[in-house]
Design a protein around this motif. Structure first.
Motif, PDB file in Angstrom:
ATOM      1  N   ILE A  24       2.392   2.970 -22.037  1.00  0.00           N
ATOM      2  CA  ILE A  24       3.398   2.822 -22.390  1.00  0.00           C
ATOM      3  C   ILE A  24       4.050   3.858 -23.046  1.00  0.00           C
ATOM      4  N   ASP A  25       5.753   4.506 -22.770  1.00  0.00           N
ATOM      5  CA  ASP A  25       6.010   4.908 -23.605  1.00  0.00           C
ATOM      6  C   ASP A  25       7.318   4.509 -23.669  1.00  0.00           C
ATOM      7  N   LYS A 143       4.207  -2.236 -13.864  1.00  0.00           N
ATOM      8  CA  LYS A 143       4.652  -1.613 -12.697  1.00  0.00           C
ATOM      9  C   LYS A 143       3.997  -0.273 -13.243  1.00  0.00           C
ATOM     10  N   GLY A 144       4.787   0.092 -13.987  1.00  0.00           N
ATOM     11  CA  GLY A 144       4.904   1.568 -14.509  1.00  0.00           C
ATOM     12  C   GLY A 144       5.753   2.373 -14.683  1.00  0.00           C
ATOM     13  N   ASP A 145       5.468   3.550 -15.021  1.00  0.00           N
ATOM     14  CA  ASP A 145       7.175   4.055 -14.946  1.00  0.00           C
ATOM     15  C   ASP A 145       7.112   4.503 -13.440  1.00  0.00           C
ATOM     16  N   SER A 233       4.619   8.095  -5.457  1.00  0.00           N
ATOM     17  CA  SER A 233       4.591   8.253  -6.648  1.00  0.00           C
ATOM     18  C   SER A 233       4.526   6.140  -7.011  1.00  0.00           C
ATOM     19  N   SER A 234       5.258   5.821  -6.280  1.00  0.00           N
ATOM     20  CA  SER A 234       4.982   4.138  -6.120  1.00  0.00           C
ATOM     21  C   SER A 234       3.826   3.580  -5.620  1.00  0.00           C
ATOM     22  N   GLU A 235       3.058   4.375  -4.410  1.00  0.00           N
ATOM     23  CA  GLU A 235       2.014   4.655  -3.546  1.00  0.00           C
ATOM     24  C   GLU A 235       1.437   3.852  -4.977  1.00  0.00           C
ATOM     25  N   VAL A 239      -1.713   1.650  -5.921  1.00  0.00           N
ATOM     26  CA  VAL A 239      -2.731   1.639  -5.766  1.00  0.00           C
ATOM     27  C   VAL A 239      -3.728   1.171  -7.303  1.00  0.00           C
ATOM     28  N   ARG A 240      -3.182   1.681  -8.529  1.00  0.00           N
ATOM     29  CA  ARG A 240      -3.284   0.998  -9.663  1.00  0.00           C
ATOM     30  C   ARG A 240      -3.698  -0.614 -10.149  1.00  0.00           C
ATOM     31  N   ARG A 241      -1.821  -0.774  -9.551  1.00  0.00           N
ATOM     32  CA  ARG A 241      -2.354  -2.569  -9.738  1.00  0.00           C
ATOM     33  C   ARG A 241      -3.130  -3.305  -8.391  1.00  0.00           C
TER      34      ARG A 241
END
Length: 411
Positions: A24-25, A143-145, A233-235, A239-241
Motif C-alpha cells: 500500500i502506497d 482490495k488493492g490497487d 488485474s482485478s482477477e 485471487v489474492r483475497r
C-alpha cells in the motif's frame, strides 16, 4: 427451485485477512504501528442451502454502523467465521455506510445462496472509531490497487459479426481463458473488453470446459449469450483475497429481463387482481401467478400484467412461500401493499443462468437510494408525496422511500 452450481464453487477459499502493511502506497493509509496490527477487515463468505437463512441478525449501533448479532450455532454465518459484535463494512463488495437498514436487508435477501461480508471485529472497530480512521479507505485498501468488479454481460448476436468475441487459453493453460473482441462488435458493446478473463458462460464455469467446447458454445448458443468476465488485474486481486468470482458481486450489463415493483393502494373493490398457485407448463414447477387484472383497477393502474409471477411482498421474497402465507402477508399489509413481479420468460432466463431474479433489481434500488431517507411502506399519505423518488432504471415506476429505522432484522 434449481440451485446455481455453475461457478459457485470457483476459487472458494478460507476467510481472508487483510494486512495493511502489504503493498500500500496510499498516503491516506499511513497508520500508527499499533493500529496497523489491529486494522484487519475479514472477508466472510456465507453459503446457505435453498430455503435456509444465513443465521444472523443485523442492527444499527449508536454510531450508525451495522452490527452483527445473534449468530446462530451451526449456521452459514457461524461457519463463515462471522461473530457477534462484528461491524459490517461491505455487503457483496458494496460499502454500506449511511444506507437504510431495511435496504441492506433487501439486498441480502435478494442475493441468493451466496453472501460476502467484509467485517471488522468489535475491538478493531472501536479502535478505528477512537482514532478517527476512515473505514471506507480501509475497505477499499483491502482490495488493492487496480480492483474493479466483475461484469455480467448479455450479448446479442449480429447477423454479420456474430457474437463478436473469441477465447484463447492463458499461457496455454486449460481452464484459464482470455477474451478477444471485435471492435464495436456485439460483445464490446455489451461491456466485454479484449483481455478480459472469462469466468462463466451461460451459467457454467469456464474453468470446467475445454477451449473447443467454449468456441462451440458461442457458435451454437442461438441469438444471445451471457458471460461473466473480469479484467486481469482485478482477477489477481480476487485471487489474492481468496475470493470466489460470482455473479452476486458483479455489475450487470444490459440483461434482457427485469423485475418490476408495483405499489398498490386498495380501491373500493380491493386491488383488482387474483393470486393463483399454478404449475408452469414450461418447467412443471409451482409458481405464484398474478391473474385476472380488472380493467380500471388499482392493479392495472400500477402496471400489473396478467400472467406475471410474484417474487416479493413488501420487499420480502415469497417464491418459495406457501400460497396461504402470501395471501396473509398481502391482507396484513392494510390498504397498501408493494409487490415485485417478473414475466415468465424473465423468470426462466434467470433460472437457466442460476441467478436470483431479484439480484440486480435490488441492486439498482440499493445504488439509487443510498444515503436517502424514505417513508414506511403502507404509510404513505398526501403530506409526504414529496418524499417519492423517481427511478428511471425501473421503467418509470415510483418507489416509495423508507425512513432510517433502528430495528434489528434477522437474515
Amino acid at each position: 427451485m434449481k440451485s446455481f452450481t455453475g461457478c459457485q464453487d470457483a476459487m472458494e477459499f478460507p476467510s481472508f485477512t487483510f494486512n495493511p502493511k502489504e503493498g500500500i502506497d496510499n498516503p491516506a493509509l499511513v497508520i500508527t504501528d499499533d493500529l496497523e496490527q489491529n486494522m484487519v477487515p475479514r472477508l466472510c463468505h456465507l453459503k446457505r442451502m435453498e430455503g435456509q437463512s444465513f443465521g444472523f441478525c443485523l442492527k444499527i449501533d449508536v454510531n450508525s454502523t451495522f452490527e452483527i448479532t445473534n449468530v446462530k450455532q451451526w449456521s452459514p454465518a457461524e461457519q463463515s467465521g462471522l461473530m457477534n459484535g462484528d461491524r459490517v463494512l461491505e455487503v457483496n463488495e458494496d460499502y454500506i455506510a449511511n444506507v437504510d437498514l431495511h435496504l441492506v436487508q433487501r439486498k441480502i435477501q435478494s442475493c441468493g445462496l451466496h453472501l460476502f461480508l467484509l467485517v471488522l471485529r468489535a475491538k478493531e472497530y472501536e479502535e478505528a472509531v477512537l482514532s478517527g480512521f476512515d473505514l471506507h479507505v480501509l475497505a477499499q485498501a483491502s482490495k488493492g490497487d487496480g480492483w474493479s468488479k466483475p461484469r455480467l454481460c448479455h450479448i446479442r448476436r449480429h447477423p454479420v459479426n456474430g457474437m463478436g468475441l473469441t477465447f484463447i487459453s492463458v499461457n496455454g493453460q486449460s481452464g484459464s481463458y482470455m477474451v478477444n473482441t471485435v471492435m464495436e462488435g456485439p460483445a464490446e458493446k455489451a461491456g466485454v473488453h479484449t483481455g478480459d478473463r472469462l469466468i462463466w458462460i451461460n451459467g457454467v464455469k469456464a474453468s470446467t470446459l475445454p477451449l473447443s467446447t467454449l468456441n462451440r458454445t458461442v457458435k451454437k448458443c442461438g441469438e444471445t449469450l451471457t458471460v461473466l468476465v473480469i479484467d486481469g488485474s482485478s482477477e489477481s486481486c480476487y485471487v489474492r483475497r481468496k475470493m470466489a468470482i460470482l455473479p452476486v458481486v458483479a455489475d450487470c450489463q444490459s440483461l434482457p429481463h427485469n423485475a418490476k415493483t408495483i405499489h398498490l393502494v386498495k380501491g373500493r373493490n380491493g386491488y383488482g387482481f387474483l393470486l393463483r398457485q399454478e404449475r408452469l407448463a414450461s418447467t412443471r414447477q409451482i409458481a405464484h401467478v398474478l391473474r385476472e387484472v380488472d380493467v380500471g383497477s388499482p392493479a392495472e393502474g400500477a402496471g400489473m400484467e396478467d400472467g406475471d409471477l410474484l417474487l416479493a411482498v413488501n420487499w420480502e421474497p415469497v417464491e418459495t412461500a406457501e400460497h396461504d402465507d402470501i395471501v396473509k402477508k398481502i391482507r396484513g399489509s392494510g390498504d397498501e401493499v408493494t409487490l415485485t413481479s417478473i414475466s415468465i420468460p424473465g423468470r426462466e432466463f434467470y433460472r437457466k443462468l442460476g441467478i436470483p431474479p431479484l439480484l440486480f433489481h435490488e441492486r439498482v434500488s440499493f445504488h439509487c437510494q443510498k444515503s436517502q431517507r424514505e417513508v414506511p411502506l403502507g404509510k404513505m399519505s398526501h403530506e409526504n408525496v414529496e418524499n417519492l423518488h423517481y427511478l428511471p432504471e425501473h421503467t418509470g415506476k415510483i418507489i416509495p422511500k423508507l425512513p432510517q429505522r433502528t430495528s434489528e432484522v434477522f437474515l
